[in-house]
Motif scaffolding. Structure first.
Motif, PDB file in Angstrom:
ATOM      1  N   GLU A  48      11.558  -0.504   0.681  1.00 32.89           N
ATOM      2  CA  GLU A  48      10.454   0.447   0.858  1.00 32.89           C
ATOM      3  C   GLU A  48       9.484   0.420  -0.324  1.00 32.89           C
ATOM      4  O   GLU A  48       9.092   1.450  -0.871  1.00 32.89           O
ATOM      5  CB  GLU A  48      10.996   1.865   1.064  1.00 32.89           C
ATOM      6  CG  GLU A  48      11.869   1.991   2.313  1.00 32.89           C
ATOM      7  CD  GLU A  48      12.393   3.404   2.508  1.00 32.89           C
ATOM      8  OE1 GLU A  48      12.154   4.240   1.596  1.00 32.89           O
ATOM      9  OE2 GLU A  48      13.021   3.681   3.537  1.00 32.89           O
ATOM     10  N   ILE A  49       9.128  -0.781  -0.740  1.00 34.61           N
ATOM     11  CA  ILE A  49       8.163  -0.980  -1.826  1.00 34.61           C
ATOM     12  C   ILE A  49       6.800  -1.305  -1.228  1.00 34.61           C
ATOM     13  O   ILE A  49       6.693  -2.166  -0.355  1.00 34.61           O
ATOM     14  CB  ILE A  49       8.616  -2.128  -2.759  1.00 34.61           C
ATOM     15  CG1 ILE A  49       9.996  -1.809  -3.363  1.00 34.61           C
ATOM     16  CG2 ILE A  49       7.591  -2.375  -3.858  1.00 34.61           C
ATOM     17  CD1 ILE A  49      10.564  -2.935  -4.196  1.00 34.61           C
ATOM     18  N   ASP A  50       5.786  -0.597  -1.661  1.00 35.45           N
ATOM     19  CA  ASP A  50       4.444  -0.830  -1.146  1.00 35.45           C
ATOM     20  C   ASP A  50       3.974  -2.234  -1.497  1.00 35.45           C
ATOM     21  O   ASP A  50       4.081  -2.692  -2.647  1.00 35.45           O
ATOM     22  CB  ASP A  50       3.460   0.194  -1.715  1.00 35.45           C
ATOM     23  CG  ASP A  50       3.769   1.598  -1.224  1.00 35.45           C
ATOM     24  OD1 ASP A  50       4.369   1.709  -0.137  1.00 35.45           O
ATOM     25  OD2 ASP A  50       3.423   2.560  -1.936  1.00 35.45           O
ATOM     26  N   ILE A  51       3.435  -2.928  -0.509  1.00 42.06           N
ATOM     27  CA  ILE A  51       2.923  -4.285  -0.708  1.00 42.06           C
ATOM     28  C   ILE A  51       1.405  -4.220  -0.800  1.00 42.06           C
ATOM     29  O   ILE A  51       0.731  -3.877   0.169  1.00 42.06           O
ATOM     30  CB  ILE A  51       3.331  -5.214   0.450  1.00 42.06           C
ATOM     31  CG1 ILE A  51       4.852  -5.202   0.613  1.00 42.06           C
ATOM     32  CG2 ILE A  51       2.818  -6.626   0.208  1.00 42.06           C
ATOM     33  CD1 ILE A  51       5.340  -5.992   1.802  1.00 42.06           C
ATOM     34  N   PRO A  52       0.831  -4.511  -1.952  1.00 50.29           N
ATOM     35  CA  PRO A  52      -0.627  -4.415  -2.088  1.00 50.29           C
ATOM     36  C   PRO A  52      -1.339  -5.544  -1.345  1.00 50.29           C
ATOM     37  O   PRO A  52      -0.839  -6.656  -1.238  1.00 50.29           O
ATOM     38  CB  PRO A  52      -0.851  -4.528  -3.602  1.00 50.29           C
ATOM     39  CG  PRO A  52       0.320  -5.321  -4.084  1.00 50.29           C
ATOM     40  CD  PRO A  52       1.475  -4.929  -3.211  1.00 50.29           C
ATOM     41  N   ASP A  53      -2.500  -5.230  -0.830  1.00 48.05           N
ATOM     42  CA  ASP A  53      -3.358  -6.239  -0.207  1.00 48.05           C
ATOM     43  C   ASP A  53      -4.128  -6.941  -1.313  1.00 48.05           C
ATOM     44  O   ASP A  53      -4.995  -6.352  -1.964  1.00 48.05           O
ATOM     45  CB  ASP A  53      -4.311  -5.567   0.779  1.00 48.05           C
ATOM     46  CG  ASP A  53      -5.194  -6.586   1.499  1.00 48.05           C
ATOM     47  OD1 ASP A  53      -5.005  -7.794   1.269  1.00 48.05           O
ATOM     48  OD2 ASP A  53      -6.070  -6.154   2.261  1.00 48.05           O
ATOM     49  N   MET A  54      -3.806  -8.196  -1.543  1.00 52.86           N
ATOM     50  CA  MET A  54      -4.407  -8.924  -2.653  1.00 52.86           C
ATOM     51  C   MET A  54      -5.910  -9.137  -2.493  1.00 52.86           C
ATOM     52  O   MET A  54      -6.608  -9.407  -3.474  1.00 52.86           O
ATOM     53  CB  MET A  54      -3.707 -10.278  -2.832  1.00 52.86           C
ATOM     54  CG  MET A  54      -2.279 -10.153  -3.339  1.00 52.86           C
ATOM     55  SD  MET A  54      -2.201  -9.298  -4.932  1.00 52.86           S
ATOM     56  CE  MET A  54      -0.431  -9.173  -5.177  1.00 52.86           C
ATOM     57  N   ASN A  55      -6.411  -9.011  -1.288  1.00 50.29           N
ATOM     58  CA  ASN A  55      -7.850  -9.165  -1.066  1.00 50.29           C
ATOM     59  C   ASN A  55      -8.602  -7.841  -1.179  1.00 50.29           C
ATOM     60  O   ASN A  55      -9.840  -7.831  -1.145  1.00 50.29           O
ATOM     61  CB  ASN A  55      -8.103  -9.777   0.317  1.00 50.29           C
ATOM     62  CG  ASN A  55      -7.549 -11.193   0.413  1.00 50.29           C
ATOM     63  OD1 ASN A  55      -7.647 -11.962  -0.546  1.00 50.29           O
ATOM     64  ND2 ASN A  55      -6.969 -11.530   1.559  1.00 50.29           N
ATOM     65  N   ALA A  56      -7.857  -6.757  -1.317  1.00 46.07           N
ATOM     66  CA  ALA A  56      -8.496  -5.443  -1.417  1.00 46.07           C
ATOM     67  C   ALA A  56      -9.118  -5.263  -2.797  1.00 46.07           C
ATOM     68  O   ALA A  56      -8.779  -5.944  -3.764  1.00 46.07           O
ATOM     69  CB  ALA A  56      -7.481  -4.346  -1.131  1.00 46.07           C
ATOM     70  N   ARG A  57     -10.027  -4.306  -2.890  1.00 43.14           N
ATOM     71  CA  ARG A  57     -10.705  -4.011  -4.154  1.00 43.14           C
ATOM     72  C   ARG A  57      -9.742  -3.294  -5.096  1.00 43.14           C
ATOM     73  O   ARG A  57      -9.033  -2.388  -4.699  1.00 43.14           O
ATOM     74  CB  ARG A  57     -11.931  -3.137  -3.879  1.00 43.14           C
ATOM     75  CG  ARG A  57     -12.667  -2.640  -5.119  1.00 43.14           C
ATOM     76  CD  ARG A  57     -13.936  -1.917  -4.710  1.00 43.14           C
ATOM     77  NE  ARG A  57     -14.550  -1.239  -5.836  1.00 43.14           N
ATOM     78  CZ  ARG A  57     -14.275  -0.001  -6.204  1.00 43.14           C
ATOM     79  NH1 ARG A  57     -13.394   0.708  -5.504  1.00 43.14           N
ATOM     80  NH2 ARG A  57     -14.864   0.551  -7.242  1.00 43.14           N
ATOM     81  N   TYR A  58      -9.733  -3.742  -6.348  1.00 47.67           N
ATOM     82  CA  TYR A  58      -8.853  -3.140  -7.337  1.00 47.67           C
ATOM     83  C   TYR A  58      -9.535  -1.936  -7.968  1.00 47.67           C
ATOM     84  O   TYR A  58     -10.697  -1.994  -8.374  1.00 47.67           O
ATOM     85  CB  TYR A  58      -8.483  -4.147  -8.432  1.00 47.67           C
ATOM     86  CG  TYR A  58      -7.767  -3.513  -9.602  1.00 47.67           C
ATOM     87  CD1 TYR A  58      -6.435  -3.108  -9.482  1.00 47.67           C
ATOM     88  CD2 TYR A  58      -8.427  -3.303 -10.814  1.00 47.67           C
ATOM     89  CE1 TYR A  58      -5.771  -2.515 -10.547  1.00 47.67           C
ATOM     90  CE2 TYR A  58      -7.767  -2.701 -11.881  1.00 47.67           C
ATOM     91  CZ  TYR A  58      -6.449  -2.313 -11.741  1.00 47.67           C
ATOM     92  OH  TYR A  58      -5.804  -1.717 -12.794  1.00 47.67           O
ATOM     93  N   THR A  59      -8.791  -0.821  -8.049  1.00 43.04           N
ATOM     94  CA  THR A  59      -9.290   0.399  -8.670  1.00 43.04           C
ATOM     95  C   THR A  59      -8.458   0.691  -9.908  1.00 43.04           C
ATOM     96  O   THR A  59      -7.215   0.707  -9.835  1.00 43.04           O
ATOM     97  CB  THR A  59      -9.206   1.583  -7.697  1.00 43.04           C
ATOM     98  OG1 THR A  59      -9.921   1.250  -6.494  1.00 43.04           O
ATOM     99  CG2 THR A  59      -9.816   2.830  -8.311  1.00 43.04           C
ATOM    100  N   LYS A  60      -9.084   0.936 -11.028  1.00 47.72           N
ATOM    101  CA  LYS A  60      -8.369   1.129 -12.288  1.00 47.72           C
ATOM    102  C   LYS A  60      -7.513   2.378 -12.289  1.00 47.72           C
ATOM    103  O   LYS A  60      -6.474   2.437 -12.928  1.00 47.72           O
ATOM    104  CB  LYS A  60      -9.363   1.188 -13.446  1.00 47.72           C
ATOM    105  CG  LYS A  60     -10.055  -0.138 -13.719  1.00 47.72           C
ATOM    106  CD  LYS A  60     -10.953  -0.041 -14.937  1.00 47.72           C
ATOM    107  CE  LYS A  60     -11.610  -1.377 -15.247  1.00 47.72           C
ATOM    108  NZ  LYS A  60     -12.489  -1.296 -16.435  1.00 47.72           N
ATOM    109  N   HIS A  66      -7.248 -10.907  -8.328  1.00 49.36           N
ATOM    110  CA  HIS A  66      -7.883 -11.237  -9.602  1.00 49.36           C
ATOM    111  C   HIS A  66      -7.264 -10.421 -10.739  1.00 49.36           C
ATOM    112  O   HIS A  66      -7.047 -10.940 -11.851  1.00 49.36           O
ATOM    113  CB  HIS A  66      -9.391 -10.973  -9.510  1.00 49.36           C
ATOM    114  CG  HIS A  66     -10.142 -11.390 -10.741  1.00 49.36           C
ATOM    115  ND1 HIS A  66     -10.211 -10.593 -11.871  1.00 49.36           N
ATOM    116  CD2 HIS A  66     -10.833 -12.523 -11.023  1.00 49.36           C
ATOM    117  CE1 HIS A  66     -10.926 -11.204 -12.790  1.00 49.36           C
ATOM    118  NE2 HIS A  66     -11.315 -12.374 -12.307  1.00 49.36           N
ATOM    119  N   HIS A  67      -6.963  -9.162 -10.473  1.00 52.71           N
ATOM    120  CA  HIS A  67      -6.389  -8.305 -11.505  1.00 52.71           C
ATOM    121  C   HIS A  67      -5.024  -8.813 -11.957  1.00 52.71           C
ATOM    122  O   HIS A  67      -4.770  -8.957 -13.161  1.00 52.71           O
ATOM    123  CB  HIS A  67      -6.267  -6.874 -10.986  1.00 52.71           C
ATOM    124  CG  HIS A  67      -5.488  -5.970 -11.882  1.00 52.71           C
ATOM    125  ND1 HIS A  67      -5.945  -5.555 -13.112  1.00 52.71           N
ATOM    126  CD2 HIS A  67      -4.242  -5.409 -11.731  1.00 52.71           C
ATOM    127  CE1 HIS A  67      -5.044  -4.781 -13.688  1.00 52.71           C
ATOM    128  NE2 HIS A  67      -4.009  -4.671 -12.873  1.00 52.71           N
TER     129      HIS A  67
END
Length: 300
Positions: free
Chosen positions: A88-100, A116-117
């Motif tokens: 149950e670990i969230d999988i980030p969308d690598m193409n999504a915009r990164y927010t600091k 990119h981050h």
């Protein structure tokens, strides 16, 4: 060397802010777990049960070896995505915009993606810091190469006057003045015609045997500067072994039951552990007398 290499990698990686925060959180988690022996044992027991269940369900394969009962060999058809979904670990969308972070940052890059981050801002930057830290490895490699010019193995096949002179000039300038460096080069030229061609030195394979052979034959007095550099190179092995013993002592002394040991107390215990031969010369009575004399000096 493995311990020092690991420490160098971790130290270099922690110069990256995100990696530094990760290790801080990891240290806190480890301290919480190992602070309680009961909690630590329960965690190990739970992990063992999980491994047994994975073996029973053929999620992992095992093999038997000479020195172990059961060893994990490889995962079968598992992936990062499957692991994250299972736990149950969230999988980030690598193409999504990164927010600091939360809220709106004034200097937020609108085109910065998650990929990119993680790939550039964290991974690549951490690798750059590690490569900078590896400069000590380049110096170590050069030191080994130059020192190998003194080895008598294979009839002095690696003997090289230039390498030996560079070794002295770069790593031992305080032990050899400019005049002695010139004299050393002259001694090396005679040494090449005398010792290297001498049949008594042809079967020597180590620097230690060479040093002993020069002493027995009396040639250490003739080529005293060469004898000096050989002895300096021999101390490299002692310094490396001492460092490895120190790391081993630290691992043995600062266990999960003594994880809150202060640095000064740990250092004192390490000295006693490492220098066993010296400590063996002191008796309990001698130590008690020393503390008693300290008490008298304080009262005076």
């Amino acid at each position: 060397m493995a311990h020092r290499l690991q420490l160098a990698l971790v130290t270099a990686s922690r110069k990256v802010k995100d990696v530094h925060q990760f290790f801080d959180h990891l240290v806190n988690i480890i301290n919480i777990v190992v602070s309680s022996s009961k909690r630590n044992d329960e965690l190990q027991h739970a992990q063992a049960e999980q491994v047994e269940n994975m073996i029973a369900s053929n999620e992992i394969e095992t093999r038997r070896g000479a020195n172990q009962i059961v060893t994990l060999q490889r995962a079968r058809d598992t992936s990062v995505i499957a692991f994250c979904e299972q736990h149950e670990i969230d999988i980030p969308d690598m193409n999504a915009r990164y927010t600091k972070g939360r809220g709106r940052y004034r200097h937020q890059d609108e085109d910065l993606t998650m990929e990119h981050h993680f790939r550039i801002c964290i991974f690549t930057v951490a690798i750059d810091f590690q490569l900078q830290e590896f400069r000590f490895c380049e110096l170590t490699t050069e030191l080994v190469i130059l020192s190998s010019a003194l080895i008598s193995k294979d009839a002095f096949r690696l003997f090289n006057i230039v390498h030996i002179c560079n070794l002295v000039k770069k790593y031992y300038p305080q032990d050899f003045t400019e005049h002695k460096q010139e004299l050393l080069e002259s001694q090396l030229q005679h040494y090449e015609l005398d010792v290297i061609k001498h049949p008594d030195f042809q079967n020597m394979s180590t620097i230690f045997e060479l040093c002993r052979g020069l002493k027995i034959s009396g040639k250490s007095n003739i080529y005293f500067l060469i004898d000096r550099i050989i002895r300096l190179v021999l101390t490299l092995l002692v310094s490396t072994a001492t460092t490895e013993r120190a790391f081993l002592a630290m691992k043995l002394l600062k266990t999960r039951l003594h994880n809150r040991m202060e640095d000064e107390f740990l250092a004192d215990n390490m000295i006693v552990y490492i220098e066993k031969e010296i400590v063996g010369n002191f008796t309990i009575e001698m130590i008690m007398d020393e503390f008693y004399s300290m008490k008298n000096r304080r009262q005076a």
